[in-house]
Design an enzyme around this catalytic site. Structure first.
Site, mmCIF file in Angstrom:
data_model
loop_
_atom_site.group_PDB
_atom_site.id
_atom_site.type_symbol
_atom_site.label_atom_id
_atom_site.label_comp_id
_atom_site.label_asym_id
_atom_site.label_seq_id
_atom_site.Cartn_x
_atom_site.Cartn_y
_atom_site.Cartn_z
ATOM 1 N N GLY A 2 0.835 -1.203 0.000
ATOM 2 C CA GLY A 2 0.000 0.000 0.000
ATOM 3 C C GLY A 2 0.870 1.254 0.000
ATOM 4 N N ASN A 89 -3.467 -10.452 -1.747
ATOM 5 C CA ASN A 89 -3.120 -11.857 -2.010
ATOM 6 C C ASN A 89 -4.364 -12.724 -2.066
ATOM 7 O OD1 ASN A 89 -0.448 -12.448 -2.331
ATOM 8 N ND2 ASN A 89 -0.022 -12.772 -0.155
ATOM 9 N N ARG A 117 8.231 -3.643 4.925
ATOM 10 C CA ARG A 117 7.956 -2.587 5.886
ATOM 11 C C ARG A 117 9.106 -2.486 6.879
ATOM 12 N NH1 ARG A 117 5.165 -2.409 10.819
ATOM 13 N NH2 ARG A 117 3.673 -0.691 10.989
ATOM 14 N N LYS A 168 -0.511 -16.684 -9.275
ATOM 15 C CA LYS A 168 0.102 -16.240 -8.009
ATOM 16 C C LYS A 168 -0.408 -17.107 -6.852
ATOM 17 C CE LYS A 168 2.232 -13.036 -5.344
ATOM 18 N NZ LYS A 168 1.786 -13.241 -4.023
ATOM 19 N N ASN A 172 1.681 -19.352 -4.124
ATOM 20 C CA ASN A 172 1.486 -19.174 -2.674
ATOM 21 C C ASN A 172 1.038 -20.468 -2.000
ATOM 22 O OD1 ASN A 172 0.426 -15.813 -3.248
ATOM 23 N ND2 ASN A 172 2.322 -16.448 -2.286
ATOM 24 N N ASN A 176 3.656 -20.908 0.904
ATOM 25 C CA ASN A 176 3.304 -20.245 2.160
ATOM 26 C C ASN A 176 2.946 -21.207 3.299
ATOM 27 O OD1 ASN A 176 3.572 -18.221 0.270
ATOM 28 N ND2 ASN A 176 2.046 -16.905 1.192
ATOM 29 N N GLU A 251 -3.806 -15.716 5.683
ATOM 30 C CA GLU A 251 -4.660 -15.625 4.500
ATOM 31 C C GLU A 251 -5.012 -17.017 3.954
ATOM 32 O OE1 GLU A 251 -3.571 -11.435 2.454
ATOM 33 O OE2 GLU A 251 -1.994 -12.914 2.294
HETATM 34 O O1 KPL Z 1 4.136 -14.008 -2.178
HETATM 35 C C1 KPL Z 1 4.858 -14.542 -1.377
HETATM 36 C C2 KPL Z 1 4.455 -14.463 0.043
HETATM 37 O O2 KPL Z 1 5.289 -14.611 0.922
HETATM 38 O O3 KPL Z 1 3.260 -14.216 0.266
HETATM 39 C C3 KPL Z 1 6.069 -15.316 -1.838
HETATM 40 C C4 KPL Z 1 6.116 -15.285 -3.361
HETATM 41 C C5 KPL Z 1 5.988 -16.726 -1.371
HETATM 42 C C6 KPL Z 1 7.375 -14.686 -1.419
HETATM 43 O O4 KPL Z 1 7.657 -14.834 -0.079
#
Ligand code: KPL
Length: 285
Positions: A2, A89, A117, A168, A172, A176, A251
């Protein structure tokens, strides 16, 4: 993200107001931006979201689980023609946004800009990337995109934004949850044999769902793209690991949760993704 978008738009002359949850001490604020060893101070307006004046364009950069509450907090100040750009995301919040704002033009965005940040309104712009903006509901390229293109952001219109968002999301899903559960840097997923195997099996499931759901590009490239992102972000703590460490909600509902809902709708099984989903949910209980 942001602060990065706000600062770049402000530098190129757009009037930018940051809408905050709480009342700022002063309505004149400054974003401090570190880039290439230099530090810049960029003036922006600050305002508590619930006190916002009429809004001409709304950019939402909250966590996925906070999108609807954020929009709700300013909904009375949004005329029906105000464009809403969601830079968040994950996927799967559009229906809830539509419940709050049935008429406004809604756009989505995904970006490979690297920023993190350092403190409140203090960020490091670590790496330049591309920003893809499009309409998830088949709208046409809006005029305001020119403001983005005149800034230092490399922004382009993406006619198949749902494919870009899914791609994307696929990455993730593979990175993640595993990093959050093992408390490891992204790069560990390419060093530890057991984790290498898990990433590969996650990608098999993700490719299978992607193909069945009509995202064949992602199906074809997910294994190599995930490997490339792991290598390129080896020293990163994923956003989900950061959320878990900070005791925040993750998320997961909008990342793996969306994959699982899509898998169910196209009749595919995703046992390993489901297992990780349940484990990440359990971390927050
Ligand atoms: O988008 C990401 C996230 O951490 O949310 C990645 C691509 C995995 C990079 O850390």
């Amino acid at each position: 993200m942001g602060c990065l978008f706000a600062s770049q738009l402000a530098i190129s002359g757009c009037g930018v107001t940051l809408l905050l949850r709480t009342a700022p001490e002063d309505s004149a604020g400054t974003i401090v931006l570190e880039h290439d060893g230099a530090s810049k101070q960029i003036p922006v307006n600050l305002c508590q979201a619930s006190q916002a004046a009429a809004i001409s364009h709304l950019l939402v950069t909250t966590k996925a689980q906070n999108v609807v509450a954020a929009i709700d907090s300013v909904a009375p100040r949004l005329e029906k023609d105000v464009p809403i750009l969601l830079a968040t995301n994950g996927m799967g919040y559009l229906d809830s946004v539509r419940n709050v704002l049935p008429d406004n033009p809604v756009y989505c965005c995904t970006s490979t800009e690297g920023a993190y940040r350092l403190g409140p309104l203090h960020i490091c712009h670590a790496g330049r990337g591309k920003t893809y903006i499009g309409s998830p509901e088949s709208g046409t390229q809006p005029q305001w995109l020119e403001d983005w293109q005149q800034s230092c952001l490399d922004a382009q219109w993406e006619t198949r934004i749902n494919h870009a968002l899914w791609h994307k999301l696929a990455i993730n899903c593979a990175i993640n949850p595993l990093t959050a559960l093992h408390g490891c840097l992204n790069g560990e997923l390419a060093r530890d044999q057991a984790l290498i195997g898990e990433v590969s099996r996650l990608c098999d499931e993700i490719a299978d769902v992607s193909l069945a759901a009509g995202f064949s590009n992602t199906a074809n490239t997910v294994h190599s793209d995930v490997a490339a992102v792991i290598a390129g972000t080896a020293d990163n703590r994923s956003s989900m690991l950061q959320d878990v460490t900070a005791g925040r909600d993750t998320e997961i509902e909008y990342i793996t949760g969306h994959l699982l809902r899509t898998a169910q709708s196209v009749g595919r099984e995703t046992p390993l993704n489901r297992q990780l989903f349940e484990k990440v949910i359990a971390l927050g209980q």
